[in-house]
Design an enzyme around this catalytic site. Sequence first.
Site, PDB file in Angstrom:
ATOM      1  N   LYS A   1       0.857  -1.210   0.000  1.00 58.17           N
ATOM      2  CA  LYS A   1       0.000   0.000   0.000  1.00 58.17           C
ATOM      3  C   LYS A   1       0.878   1.240   0.000  1.00 58.17           C
ATOM      4  CE  LYS A   1       0.917   1.106   4.551  1.00 58.17           C
ATOM      5  NZ  LYS A   1       1.708   2.228   5.009  1.00 58.17           N
TER       6      LYS A   1
ATOM      7  N   ASP B   1      -2.438  -1.791  10.547  1.00 57.64           N
ATOM      8  CA  ASP B   1      -2.691  -1.803   9.096  1.00 57.64           C
ATOM      9  C   ASP B   1      -3.383  -3.080   8.621  1.00 57.64           C
ATOM     10  OD1 ASP B   1      -1.299   0.517   8.907  1.00 57.64           O
ATOM     11  OD2 ASP B   1       0.436  -0.313   7.841  1.00 57.64           O
TER      12      ASP B   1
HETATM   13  O1  C5P Z   1       0.118  -1.290  14.915  1.00 58.05           O
HETATM   14  P1  C5P Z   1       1.533  -1.444  14.453  1.00 58.05           P
HETATM   15  O2  C5P Z   1       2.155  -2.717  14.943  1.00 58.05           O
HETATM   16  O3  C5P Z   1       1.725  -1.225  13.020  1.00 58.05           O
HETATM   17  O4  C5P Z   1       2.311  -0.260  15.162  1.00 58.05           O
HETATM   18  C1  C5P Z   1       3.686  -0.260  15.349  1.00 58.05           C
HETATM   19  C2  C5P Z   1       4.039   0.866  16.299  1.00 58.05           C
HETATM   20  O5  C5P Z   1       3.825   2.124  15.685  1.00 58.05           O
HETATM   21  C3  C5P Z   1       3.183   0.900  17.567  1.00 58.05           C
HETATM   22  O6  C5P Z   1       3.732   0.088  18.559  1.00 58.05           O
HETATM   23  C4  C5P Z   1       3.233   2.362  17.926  1.00 58.05           C
HETATM   24  O7  C5P Z   1       4.455   2.652  18.579  1.00 58.05           O
HETATM   25  C5  C5P Z   1       3.265   3.048  16.579  1.00 58.05           C
HETATM   26  N1  C5P Z   1       1.940   3.470  16.107  1.00 58.05           N
HETATM   27  C6  C5P Z   1       1.337   4.575  16.681  1.00 58.05           C
HETATM   28  N2  C5P Z   1       0.113   4.980  16.226  1.00 58.05           N
HETATM   29  C7  C5P Z   1      -0.504   4.324  15.236  1.00 58.05           C
HETATM   30  C8  C5P Z   1       0.089   3.200  14.627  1.00 58.05           C
HETATM   31  C9  C5P Z   1       1.324   2.806  15.085  1.00 58.05           C
HETATM   32  O8  C5P Z   1       1.889   5.193  17.592  1.00 58.05           O
HETATM   33  N3  C5P Z   1      -1.685   4.744  14.805  1.00 58.05           N
END
Ligand code: C5P
Length: 284
Positions: free
Chosen positions: A8, A134
Amino acid sequence: MKLRAPAKVNLHLRICGKRPDGFHDLETLMVPISLADDVTVETSIGRTVRVECDNPDVPLGEKNLAAMAAHRFSHHTGLEFAAKITIAKRIPMGAGLGGGSSNAAAVLSALDTIFETRLGASGLERIGAELGSDVPFFIRRHPAWCRGRGEQVDVWDLPEQLPLVLLKPVFGVETPWAYKNWAASKDLPGLDSGEQDLGWVKVFNSLERPVFEKYLVLPAIKQWLRTQPGVRAAAMSGSGSTMFAVLENGADAEGLMARAKETFGPSLWLVACETEQAQTPRSN
Ligand code: C5P
């Protein structure tokens, strides 16, 4: 069972603020693109989950999001099975292109079909949200405005398909690092980091601010892209390090890529691709 797992780009990503749970509230337009991995899922009797990948940099153990997806599926459905997951990797890692999340979503969709659990998109999205912000988007594989921490998916038809060129330096960016440094970061002096209007979306990314402060080649790539013929807009995808250029229809993508290599060196990873309206999950 073999599925296409698309990458994406975020045409628009605005951070609205930090939440008490440590995540950030977002408003982002995520769009599947024609660059994709192939994910094959084979199940048998047993309990082990094994991942094989043609890219040696992909972690194969329990840390692999695709393996975690199989475990979460088993936990939620109560089904016991062994799974062999084979990933043909084309999406680079640490790239802001959602490759790991897309692989995980493909595993959930494949298992739902194999075991005829009929969890449907909303059931799979709920499991996906436990794996990463995601992942629910990749269950739908359709352009969508995503809110909350990214897991609230509102599908949305793009008014036009866009030719793209993706450019990624050899380094990747750690997503948690980018979010952690967002609040304290400042715009680079002299860099136009404002919105670029495509008429129906304003191309913008809040995460450019912290990432550009540290990796100075990225704002250089952005500024350079914006001076090139046939480029309508340029920005970073997700938390980087991939930069994308939105091209005019019929623009010379090959020429742009050749000039990018000359300017930024032969180690730059480049691909021409396009946005996709709707993805059929099954590739055969
Ligand atoms: O959800 P995901 O594993 O992709 O997120 C990785 C890291 O990115 C989270 O642990 C967080 O630190 C940060 N994040 C965030 N806000 C979001 C998505 C991700 O702070 N909306």
